[in-house]
Design a protein around this motif. Structure first.
Motif, mmCIF file in Angstrom:
data_model
loop_
_atom_site.group_PDB
_atom_site.id
_atom_site.type_symbol
_atom_site.label_atom_id
_atom_site.label_comp_id
_atom_site.label_asym_id
_atom_site.label_seq_id
_atom_site.Cartn_x
_atom_site.Cartn_y
_atom_site.Cartn_z
ATOM 1 N N UNK B 574 -12.347 -7.598 -26.557
ATOM 2 C CA UNK B 574 -12.836 -7.428 -27.922
ATOM 3 C C UNK B 574 -11.879 -8.068 -28.925
ATOM 4 N N UNK B 575 -10.574 -7.864 -28.696
ATOM 5 C CA UNK B 575 -9.596 -8.462 -29.609
ATOM 6 C C UNK B 575 -9.623 -9.990 -29.495
ATOM 7 N N UNK B 576 -9.805 -10.481 -28.258
ATOM 8 C CA UNK B 576 -9.917 -11.930 -28.087
ATOM 9 C C UNK B 576 -11.099 -12.462 -28.886
ATOM 10 N N UNK B 577 -12.213 -11.750 -28.768
ATOM 11 C CA UNK B 577 -13.416 -12.193 -29.464
ATOM 12 C C UNK B 577 -13.218 -12.155 -30.969
ATOM 13 N N UNK B 578 -12.490 -11.140 -31.404
ATOM 14 C CA UNK B 578 -12.245 -10.991 -32.837
ATOM 15 C C UNK B 578 -11.216 -12.002 -33.342
ATOM 16 N N UNK B 579 -10.354 -12.439 -32.435
ATOM 17 C CA UNK B 579 -9.300 -13.363 -32.819
ATOM 18 C C UNK B 579 -8.239 -12.702 -33.669
ATOM 19 N N UNK B 580 -7.922 -11.444 -33.341
ATOM 20 C CA UNK B 580 -6.916 -10.723 -34.122
ATOM 21 C C UNK B 580 -6.113 -9.823 -33.205
#
Lengths: 338, 763
Positions: B574-580
Motif C-alpha cells: 500500500x505504501x509503495x502504491x501511495x509512494x510515501x
C-alpha cells in the motif's frame, strides 16, 4: 519548617549537655530550642506543621548501641529506649510472656513507622488534637498557654473523657504506654546527674492548669530504658478503632491478670484513646482483685474505670464504648489458655 | 489468565498489561511537579485562617527577612486577572471566588498570599512567618447554621434544567398500599488524590507552559488564557501523567493564573506545590447532601409513587449542584414521580465534581429506601428490583439502549452466595462478630463528548496516536494503543500514544466517564481515514466507501468477525502504491446528538457531554449490582466489610484488566465513603478540621481483604462507535447503600447518615 542545626550525639553526656543547655526555665521542654531526635515520627511531623520550632536537633540514634537492648530477665524485662517498636513486638520472650506489650506495639501505626519508631519516642509522642496540630488556630493552651482551647466546643470526637481539665481535653495517642503503666513499669532516665528511675505512671502529667507541660522530665533528661517487673502471660491489649490498621484508638484497654484457681489474685487495667495521659484504672482493679470472674464483675470493673469520665459534644460515646472494651478485654484475658 | 487479567468474554478486548506500567513502577513517569524547569523560583501559599471577613493588614517583616525570599504577593500587589465564569455558566472556572482580588475573605483556607523564594524551604518558612490581622465575621458553616439561604436549583444553575416529574405523585402516594418516607444524609468529602494540587508555570517570551495535573488540558489552557487576557494559542498545558483526579482537576482552580501572573512579572519559572491540607480549600470537594425519599408500592412490590427531594450545600458565590434526581427518578418503573433539588448557600469554598457526583449521594438515598421497602414488604431486595426493572425510563418513556441490571444482580448474587443469607436481621454471626449481607443497584450515565485525534502510520507499521486525553490512572494510554493497533492491524508494541498535552488535537475532559467512549471513537475514525488513503492508493478504481466498509470494518466495532478476519491490507504494498513513507490523518469525531457548536466548544475548552438521560429518543446507562458482607463487633461495634462483590455491564470492555482495576477501586472507594470518609467542619468557624491523611481516613489493605469484580458481556450498538460505556464512576455508586443495607441485616438498625461509625451502632 524552619532551619535547624543537626548534631549527632556520640555519647549520652553530649546529648544531655546539648539539650539541657538549650532549655529555658520560662518554657516547657517541648518548646526548648534543642530537641532530641530518635525515630523522628512525631518530631519531624510537628516541625513541618510549624508546631515545634527547634533550632537544633540532637540525633540520639548513635546511642542505640547502649540503649536498644531487649533483655528479658528472671525478675524484670528491661527494654532499651532506642529499641525499635517492631523489634520488640517480634521478640520471642516477649511474645511468650507479655502479649499486652506485643499487641500494643503491633496495633500501633504502620509497619513502616514501627520500623522507624523507638520505644522512648513512642511514649513521648504528642497528641493528635487537630487544633493543636494546626497553628492557624490561635487558641490552644498546649501551644500558647492561656490562649484557650478550640477543641472544647469544636470537633472533639477523638478527644479525652478522663484526666481532662477545663484547659485541655487532648487525648494521649499512644498504645504501648498503656501496657507499661498497667504492668507497673519503671522508667530509667538519664540526665545531668546521671541516671534516675521513677514509676512510669509519674512520667506523664495530666493537663490541669498547665497543659503545655506534658511530662515530669527535667531539662536534658532522656529516657534510656523501661523496666517491667514480673511476667504477664495472661494479658491482652484490645483496641477499638475506625479502621482495621494504622489508626489511633477510639478506646483501648491493656489488661493483665493473675488468676489462680478461678480467683483473680492481681489485676491490671489501663485505658487508651480516652484519657489525656496513659491511664491506669485502679478503681477497676480494686473491683477485680480477690474476686471470681463473671460478666457482672467485668461490668462493675468497667463502670468503676469510667466513673469520673466526662464527655463533650462528639466524644460522649467513648464512655459506653470504653466500658465495653474493658469488659471484653477482661473476658479475653480470663479465657486465655496459658 | 490471572485475577488481575480476567479472561475476556464476548465483546471484550484483551487484558494487555498497562502501556505505562513499567514507567510507573520504576518511577520514570513524570508528573507535573517532576518537570525540570530552568532556574525556577518556588511558591508557597498562605491561606486564610478565617472563613468570612476581611484582612485588615499583613505584617510581612519577619517573613521578608527569611533568606532567599524574592517576593510576597498579596491582594495589595497581586497581578490583575480577568474573571472567568463558572464552567456551568459557560466559563472555565470551578469557582468564581477569585483570591488576591481584595481584602475580603469568602471561605476557610482561601489563598491570601503567595511567598516566592529561591527554595521551597525558604518559601515555606517565610509563609509560616506571615502575620495576618483579620476582622472576622461569624460564618455559616452548613445546613443547620444561621444565615444560610436555600432555593431551588432550577433557575440558578444552568446545567440543572429540570426537576423530573410524571403522573400524579401525591395522589398515588396517598393511595399506595405500602408507603415509606425516609431521610438520608451524606457528608462532605474531599478527593485527596495522591498528587498534590501543584502547578508550574514557565514563560518563553509571550508563550506560557503550564505543568499541572489536569483532567482537562484544553479547559485549563483556555481558562488561564482568558484570565491572563492573552491568546489561548500562547498557552500550553502539559501533563503526561496525573496522579489521580476523581473530578478535582476537571475545572480550573484560581491557583494557576495567579502563579502564571507572578511568573510573568518575575520573568522566571515558578513551581508551586501546596500541602495536603491546602488541597482541602484551594480546590473543590463533594458537598454534604440531604434527602427525603417517599416510595409508594403495591403489596406485591410494584412501585406506584416515587418522590426524591435533595438539598446540597454550595458556596455563596456559585450555584454548584449535582442534582442526581435525573438518575433516581428514572432507575425503576414507576408511573408517578416527583422530585425537587435545592441549593443551600453557606460560607464555603465552591464544591465540584467528585467521582460520580450526582449518583453517589442520590443513589445512596434511593437504594437505601428500596431496601427499607423490601423489608416492609417482607421481600428479597433483589426481587424488589426485578419487579421494578424496566426497559424504558418512566419520565419520558425513552428506551434504555441496553440494560443488564438484573443480569448483574443474578451474577453477583451467585458469586456472593446471597442464597445462603438468612433474611432476618441479627440472625447471622461468627464469634464476636454479627454478620450482615446487603446489596444495591449501581448505575452511571453513558456519556460522550467530541474529540479529535491525529494518527500517523509508517511503512514499517510503527504508529503514533495523538490526542489531548488524560492518563489519570485509568489506563487511557493502554486502551488507546489497543484501539489503534486493532483498527490498523499493527502489533500493539508498535503503537506509541501521546496524550496529556494541549498542543495535541483536542480531547474531552476526563470527567463524566466519557473518555474511553469519546477518545476511542475518535481514534477509530481517524485510523479508518488512514486505511482509506492506503486503500485508495491500492485500488484507485474501486468504489472507495463500499470497499472500505467491506474490508476495514468501518462503522462496525473492531470485535466483529468481519473486521477481524478480513484485513487484506498489505502495508508495504500500500505504501509503495501511495509512494510515501508515512500516512498521517487528523479527524474530529462527535457523538450523535452533539450540539451544533460542539467542535467550536471542543477547541475552546468547553466540555459538551452528551448522553445519559439527556438524549432525545433514548437513554444510556451502565449498570451493576453490588453485594457486601459487613461484620459488626458486638462488643466494640467496630464495622468492617471483608467482602465486596460487584457485577457490572458497560458495553464493550476495552481491556478487562484496566476495567477490573477501576471497578475494584470504585468498590473500595464506595466502602470507604460509607464507613470512613468525612470532612469534619467546625460549626463555629466553618473550617475543615481533619484536613490530613491521618484524620481523613481512607482504607488500608487490611480493610479490603476480599474484593471481587465480575465483568458481564454486553453489546450496545446505540451509543458510540466504540460501543463502550464509561465505567470509571460506576462501581462506587451503589456501595454506600449496600453497606448500610448490610448493617441493617447485621444489627436490625437502619442507619441513614454517612459515614457509619461505631458510635452509630446500638446492638
Amino acid at each position: 519548617m524552619r532551619p535547624f542545626s543537626y548534631q549527632r550525639a556520640t555519647d549520652p553526656d553530649m546529648a544531655v549537655q546539648a539539650l539541657s543547655a538549650a532549655a529555658a526555665a520560662s518554657k516547657p521542654l517541648t518548646q526548648a530550642s534543642a530537641q532530641p531526635l530518635a525515630g523522628g515520627t512525631t518530631l519531624i511531623d510537628l516541625m513541618k506543621l510549624d508546631v515545634m520550632r527547634p533550632t537544633a536537633i540532637i540525633d540520639i540514634n548513635p546511642l542505640a548501641q547502649g540503649w536498644s537492648a531487649i533483655e528479658p530477665g528472671s525478675e524484670n524485662l528491661r527494654l532499651g529506649a532506642l529499641a525499635k517498636m517492631s523489634d520488640v513486638a517480634e521478640h520471642g520472650e516477649i511474645l511468650r510472656n507479655y502479649p499486652v506489650i506485643v499487641n500494643s506495639l503491633k496495633l500501633a501505626a504502620s509497619a513502616q513507622l514501627r520500623n522507624m519508631a523507638t520505644l522512648g519516642g513512642n511514649v513521648m509522642q504528642r497528641t493528635r488534637c487537630s487544633y493543636f496540630r494546626d497553628v492557624s488556630y490561635e487558641n490552644c493552651n498546649k501551644r500558647n498557654p492561656g490562649s484557650g482551647c478550640a477543641a472544647m466546643d469544636g470537633v472533639n470526637r477523638m478527644h479525652a473523657v478522663l484526666g481532662i481539665s477545663d484547659q485541655c481535653i487532648a487525648t494521649y495517642p499512644g498504645d504501648f504506654a498503656q501496657a507499661l503503666i498497667a504492668l507497673d513499669a519503671t522508667v530509667e532516665v538519664t540526665g545531668r546527674s546521671g541516671t534516675r528511675s521513677m514509676p512510669f505512671a509519674e512520667l506523664h502529667k495530666a493537663p490541669g492548669n498547665s497543659p503545655e507541660i506534658e511530662t515530669t522530665l527535667q531539662p536534658g533528661e532522656l529516657i534510656s530504658a523501661f523496666l517491667i517487673p514480673g511476667r504477664w502471660p495472661r494479658s491482652v491489649y484490645l483496641k477499638a478503632r475506625d479502621r482495621q490498621s494504622y489508626e489511633f484508638a477510639l478506646s483501648s484497654a491493656a489488661v493483665a491478670l493473675d488468676v489462680q484457681d478461678g480467683t483473680i489474685r492481681d489485676a491490671r487495667v489501663a485505658l487508651g484513646g480516652v484519657a489525656t495521659v496513659p491511664w491506669r484504672a485502679r478503681e477497676a482493679e480494686a473491683q477485680l482483685k480477690g474476686q471470681k470472674f463473671d460478666d457482672g464483675l467485668a461490668q462493675r470493673a468497667a463502670d468503676a474505670a469510667f466513673a469520673d469520665a466526662r464527655g463533650r459534644q462528639h466524644n460522649g460515646f467513648k464512655i459506653a464504648l470504653g466500658k465495653r472494651v474493658v469488659m471484653r478485654a477482661l473476658q479475653q484475658a480470663v479465657m486465655m489458655e496459658i | 489468565m490471572t485475577a488481575a487479567a480476567p479472561e475476556p468474554k464476548a465483546n471484550m478486548g484483551k487484558p494487555v498489561p498497562r502501556y505505562d506500567a513499567v514507567a510507573k513502577v520504576t518511577g520514570r513517569a513524570t508528573y507535573g511537579s517532576d518537570m525540570p524547569l530552568d532556574n525556577p523560583a518556588y511558591a508557597f501559599l498562605v491561606t486564610s485562617a478565617i472563613a468570612k471577613g476581611r484582612i485588615n493588614s499583613f505584617d510581612l517583616e519577619d517573613a521578608k527577612r527569611v533568606r532567599g525570599v524574592i517576593d510576597i504577593v498579596t491582594h495589595e500587589n497581586a497581578p490583575k486577572l480577568k474573571e472567568s465564569k463558572l464552567f456551568s455558566n459557560g466559563g472555565y472556572a470551578g469557582t468564581t471566588i477569585q483570591p488576591l482580588k481584595s481584602a475580603d475573605i469568602a471561605h476557610d483556607g482561601e489563598i491570601i498570599a503567595v511567598v516566592i523564594a529561591e527554595s521551597y524551604e525558604a518559601a515555606r518558612e517565610a509563609a509560616n512567618r506571615v502575620k495576618v490581622n483579620y476582622s472576622a465575621v461569624t460564618p455559616s458553616a452548613s445546613f443547620d447554621s444561621q444565615g444560610t439561604t436555600k432555593a431551588a436549583a432550577k433557575g440558578q444553575n444552568a446545567q440543572f434544567k429540570e426537576d423530573p416529574k410524571v403522573g400524579d405523585f401525591a395522589k398515588a402516594f396517598d393511595e399506595a398500599e405500602v408507603q415509606l418516607t425516609a431521610s438520608y444524609e451524606t457528608p462532605t468529602q474531599h478527593h485527596n488524590p495522591m498528587e498534590l494540587f501543584s502547578t508550574s508555570c514557565a514563560w518563553m517570551g509571550d508563550t506560557l507552559v503550564i505543568y499541572e495535573p489536569s483532567q482537562y488540558v484544553y479547559g485549563l489552557k483556555n481558562g488561564v488564557a482568558e484570565q491572563l487576557g492573552i491568546d489561548a494559542d500562547k498557552v500550553r498545558v502539559v501533563n503526561p501523567y496525573v496522579g489521580g483526579g476523581f473530578g478535582s482537576r476537571g475545572s480550573m482552580t484560581p491557583r494557576t493564573a495567579i502563579i502564571a501572573g507572578i511568573a510573568k512579572r518575575l520573568n522566571r519559572p515558578i513551581k508551586l506545590v501546596p500541602t495536603r491540607d491546602q488541597g482541602f480549600t484551594i480546590a473543590t470537594y463533594r458537598a454534604e447532601t440531604r434527602h427525603e425519599i417517599k416510595l409508594g408500592a403495591s403489596r406485591d412490590g410494584k412501585l406506584v409513587a416515587l418522590r426524591h427531594e435533595g438539598a446540597e450545600v454550595s458556596s455563596r458565590a456559585d450555584p454548584y449542584c449535582v442534582g442526581g434526581t435525573k438518575t433516581t427518578t428514572r432507575l425503576y418503573a414507576c408511573p408517578n414521580v416527583d422530585s425537587l433539588v435545592s441549593i443551600v448557600r453557606a460560607d464555603r469554598n465552591t464544591p465540584g465534581f467528585m467521582r460520580s457526583p450526582p449518583e453517589v449521594p442520590y443513589l445512596f438515598a434511593l437504594e437505601s429506601a428500596m431496601d427499607e421497602l423490601a423489608v416492609k414488604l417482607n421481600m428479597d431486595p433483589v426481587e424488589l428490583r426485578r419487579i421494578n426493572d424496566t426497559t424504558n425510563e418512566p419520565i419520558g418513556g425513552k428506551p434504555y439502549t441496553s440494560r443488564s441490571l438484573m443480569a448483574c444482580f443474578d451474577e453477583a448474587a451467585k458469586a456472593f452466595g446471597w442464597a445462603q443469607r438468612s433474611a432476618a436481621p441479627k440472625s447471622m454471626s461468627d464469634g464476636d462478630w454479627l454478620i450482615g449481607y446487603g446489596c444495591a443497584a449501581t448505575c452511571y450515565p453513558t456519556q460522550m463528548a467530541p474529540a479529535a485525534a491525529r494518527v500517523r502510520l509508517q511503512r514499517d507499521g510503527r504508529t503514533r496516536v495523538e490526542i489531548a486525553g488524560h492518563e489519570i490512572g485509568t489506563g487511557a494510554y493502554t486502551i488507546l494503543a489497543q484501539t489503534a493497533a486493532e483498527r490498523l492491524g499493527v502489533p500493539l508494541e508498535k503503537v506509541a500514544v501521546f496524550i496529556g498535552d494541549s498542543d495535541l488535537p483536542p480531547g474531552p475532559v476526563a470527567g463524566g466517564s466519557n473518555s474511553t467512549a469519546s477518545t476511542c471513537s475518535a481514534v477509530m475514525m481517524v485510523c479508518d481515514q488512514v486505511r482509506q488513503r492506503l486503500f485508495k492508493a491500492l485500488m484507485p478504481n474501486e468504489s472507495l466507501a463500499d470497499k472500505a466498509k467491506e474490508t476495514v470494518g468501518m462503522g462496525q466495532t473492531p470485535s466483529t468477525e468481519a473486521a477481524r478476519s478480513d484485513r487484506p491490507l498489505d502495508l508495504e504494498k500500500a505504501f509503495d502504491a501511495l509512494g510515501a513513507g508515512v500516512v498521517e490523518e487528523y479527524g474530529e469525531w462527535k457523538p450523535e446528538g452533539a450540539p451544533l457548536d460542539s467542535f467550536k466548544a471542543m477547541h475552546s475548552g468547553h466540555a459538551r457531554l452528551v448522553g445519559g438521560a439527556a438524549m432525545k429518543d433514548k437513554i444510556a446507562y451502565a449498570f451493576g449490582a453490588e453485594f457486601v458482607e459487613v461484620r459488626v463487633n458486638r462488643f466494640t461495634h467496630e464495622i468492617r466489610a471483608p467482602r465486596l462483590v460487584g457485577a457490572f455491564a458497560a458495553g464493550r470492555i476495552m481491556n478487562p484488566r484496566t476495567a477490573r482495576s477501576q471497578l475494584m477501586g470504585g468498590l473500595i472507594w464506595g466502602m470507604s465513603s460509607a464507613l470512613l470518609e468525612a470532612t469534619e467542619i467546625d460549626e463555629r468557624t466553618a473550617r475543615y478540621v481533619n484536613d490530613n491523611f491521618a484524620d481523613y481516613l481512607v482504607p488500608v489493605n487490611a480493610d479490603v481483604p476480599g474484593v471481587e469484580v465480575i465483568l458481564l458481556s454486553e453489546q450496545d450498538d446505540h451509543i458510540n462507535p466504540a460501543g463502550a460505556k464509561g465505567l470509571g464512576e460506576l462501581a462506587n455508586v451503589g456501595t454506600n447503600a449496600a453497606i448500610c443495607n448490610a448493617i441493617y441485616h447485621a444489627t436490625g438498625q437502619r442507619i441513614r447518615k454517612l459515614p457509619v461509625r461505631l458510635e452509630n451502632i446500638e446492638v
